[in-house]
Write an enzyme that holds these catalytic residues in place. Structure first.
Site, PDB file in Angstrom:
ATOM      1  N   HIS A 165       0.854  -1.191   0.000  1.00 17.58           N
ATOM      2  CA  HIS A 165       0.000   0.000   0.000  1.00 17.58           C
ATOM      3  C   HIS A 165       0.887   1.237   0.000  1.00 17.58           C
ATOM      4  O   HIS A 165       2.103   1.137   0.079  1.00 17.58           O
ATOM      5  CB  HIS A 165      -0.989  -0.002   1.173  1.00 17.58           C
ATOM      6  N   HIS A 189       1.402   3.950   1.971  1.00 17.06           N
ATOM      7  CA  HIS A 189       1.900   4.729   3.104  1.00 17.06           C
ATOM      8  C   HIS A 189       3.421   4.884   3.049  1.00 17.06           C
ATOM      9  O   HIS A 189       4.142   3.976   2.625  1.00 17.06           O
ATOM     10  CB  HIS A 189       1.474   4.088   4.423  1.00 17.06           C
ATOM     11  N   ASP A 230       5.808   4.753   5.132  1.00 14.39           N
ATOM     12  CA  ASP A 230       6.682   3.794   5.802  1.00 14.39           C
ATOM     13  C   ASP A 230       6.670   2.428   5.111  1.00 14.39           C
ATOM     14  O   ASP A 230       7.188   1.452   5.657  1.00 14.39           O
ATOM     15  CB  ASP A 230       6.322   3.661   7.278  1.00 14.39           C
ATOM     16  N   HIS A 231       6.114   2.390   3.907  1.00 14.77           N
ATOM     17  CA  HIS A 231       6.153   1.181   3.075  1.00 14.77           C
ATOM     18  C   HIS A 231       6.731   1.458   1.690  1.00 14.77           C
ATOM     19  O   HIS A 231       7.156   0.518   1.015  1.00 14.77           O
ATOM     20  CB  HIS A 231       4.744   0.582   2.938  1.00 14.77           C
ATOM     21  N   HIS A 285      -7.456  -1.216   5.852  1.00  8.26           N
ATOM     22  CA  HIS A 285      -6.449  -0.272   6.350  1.00  8.26           C
ATOM     23  C   HIS A 285      -6.343   0.909   5.395  1.00  8.26           C
ATOM     24  O   HIS A 285      -6.350   2.069   5.813  1.00  8.26           O
ATOM     25  CB  HIS A 285      -5.111  -0.996   6.490  1.00  8.26           C
ATOM     26  N   ASP A 296      -0.031  -4.036   6.320  1.00  4.21           N
ATOM     27  CA  ASP A 296      -0.686  -3.589   7.554  1.00  4.21           C
ATOM     28  C   ASP A 296      -2.127  -4.085   7.647  1.00  4.21           C
ATOM     29  O   ASP A 296      -2.938  -3.482   8.362  1.00  4.21           O
ATOM     30  CB  ASP A 296      -0.680  -2.056   7.627  1.00  4.21           C
ATOM     31  N   HIS A 307       5.146  -4.765  10.804  1.00  2.00           N
ATOM     32  CA  HIS A 307       5.515  -4.046  12.036  1.00  2.00           C
ATOM     33  C   HIS A 307       5.701  -5.014  13.196  1.00  2.00           C
ATOM     34  O   HIS A 307       5.027  -6.054  13.269  1.00  2.00           O
ATOM     35  CB  HIS A 307       4.439  -3.025  12.413  1.00  2.00           C
TER      36      HIS A 307
END
Length: 257
Positions: free
Chosen positions: A54, A56, A58-59, A113, A137, A175
């Site tokens: 996805h 975001h 942090d990905h 998410h 996530d 995570h």
């Protein structure tokens, strides 16, 4: 296919898939580029694919730098993430299949998410071996992702797809949230002996700074409240006999935990 887990940021994991025979690699959800580049140099592998679950940051934060270092790399992501993933070239939908080296992977569309989230599932290479699920996530060890762009109904449908995979599937979530997830889980599923044991085991692991990812899907089915919305005890906790409503109420309790 070897899987190398790279801890980054505060609690993220990047996963590097490595074929040592062909000296090629793919990366799942590169939050940062430098740890990936360092590992690729160490194993002397060429990066051929970036698999994003996805959009975001942090990905996908490492996409651009990795593309500069490996101009021929292909960047994969969900079709509905068009315009949100840096460098995306391949737009995947439910039921699509991709390939890394000699391993095919099935694509699951798992919104909840985010509206465009996907997961990558590599079936076992041979009987008796585990499958490999890279779920970003959506599903966590002991938990699930917050609902930023989706609805409880979408997330239940998405988790149902993942829950249907074989029990021995390894769950490579993005995570290290397991201890905090289980700390909540024991408050809503207090009579679950499997959960109580898992909580103690994970506390011991984290005391030694050991990673808890990957998890095993069969263990998630026994202990993760977000895969157990049909269980009478959890429905009693949520004061609902409706699965989606039970999930939504438990998710709301976690959000405020």
């Amino acid at each position: 296919m070897q899987i190398i887990r790279l801890p980054v940021l505060a609690d993220n994991y990047i996963f590097l898939l490595h074929d040592p025979l062909r000296n090629i690699a793919a990366v799942v959800d590169p939050a940062e580029a430098q740890p990936v580049l360092d590992e690729l140099r160490k194993i002397n592998a060429q990066l051929v694919a970036i698999f994003n679950t996805h959009h975001h940051g942090d990905h996908v934060g490492g996409n651009t730098q990795l593309m500069k270092a490996f101009p021929d790399v292909k960047v994969y992501g969900g079709a509905e993430d068009r315009g949100r993933i840096p460098g995306q070239q391949v737009f995947l939908q439910e039921g699509d299949r991709i390939q890394f080296s000699d391993r095919p992977a099935n694509i699951f569309f798992v919104p909840g998410h985010t509206r465009a989230h996907i997961a990558y599932y590599f079936p076992p290479a041979s009987p008796g071996e585990p499958g490999e699920l890279f779920c970003g996530d959506t599903l966590f060890a002991g938990g699930c992702g917050r609902l930023f762009e989706g609805t409880p109904g979408q997330m239940v449908d998405s988790l149902s797809k993942l829950r249907a995979l074989p029990d021995h599937t390894r769950v490579w979530c993005a995570h290290e949230y397991t201890l905090s997830n289980l700390r909540f889980a024991v408050t809503v599923d207090a009579e679950n002996a499997d959960l109580q044991k898992r909580y103690q085991d994970v506390k011991a692991q984290r005391d030694k700074l050991e990673p808890t990812v990957p998890s095993i899907l069969g263990l998630e089915k026994l202990t993760n409240p977000f895969l157990r919305w049909e269980e009478p005890y959890l429905q009693a906790t949520a004061k609902s006999d409706n699965g989606i409503q039970t999930f939504a109420r438990i998710r709301g309790m976690k959000d405020n935990f």
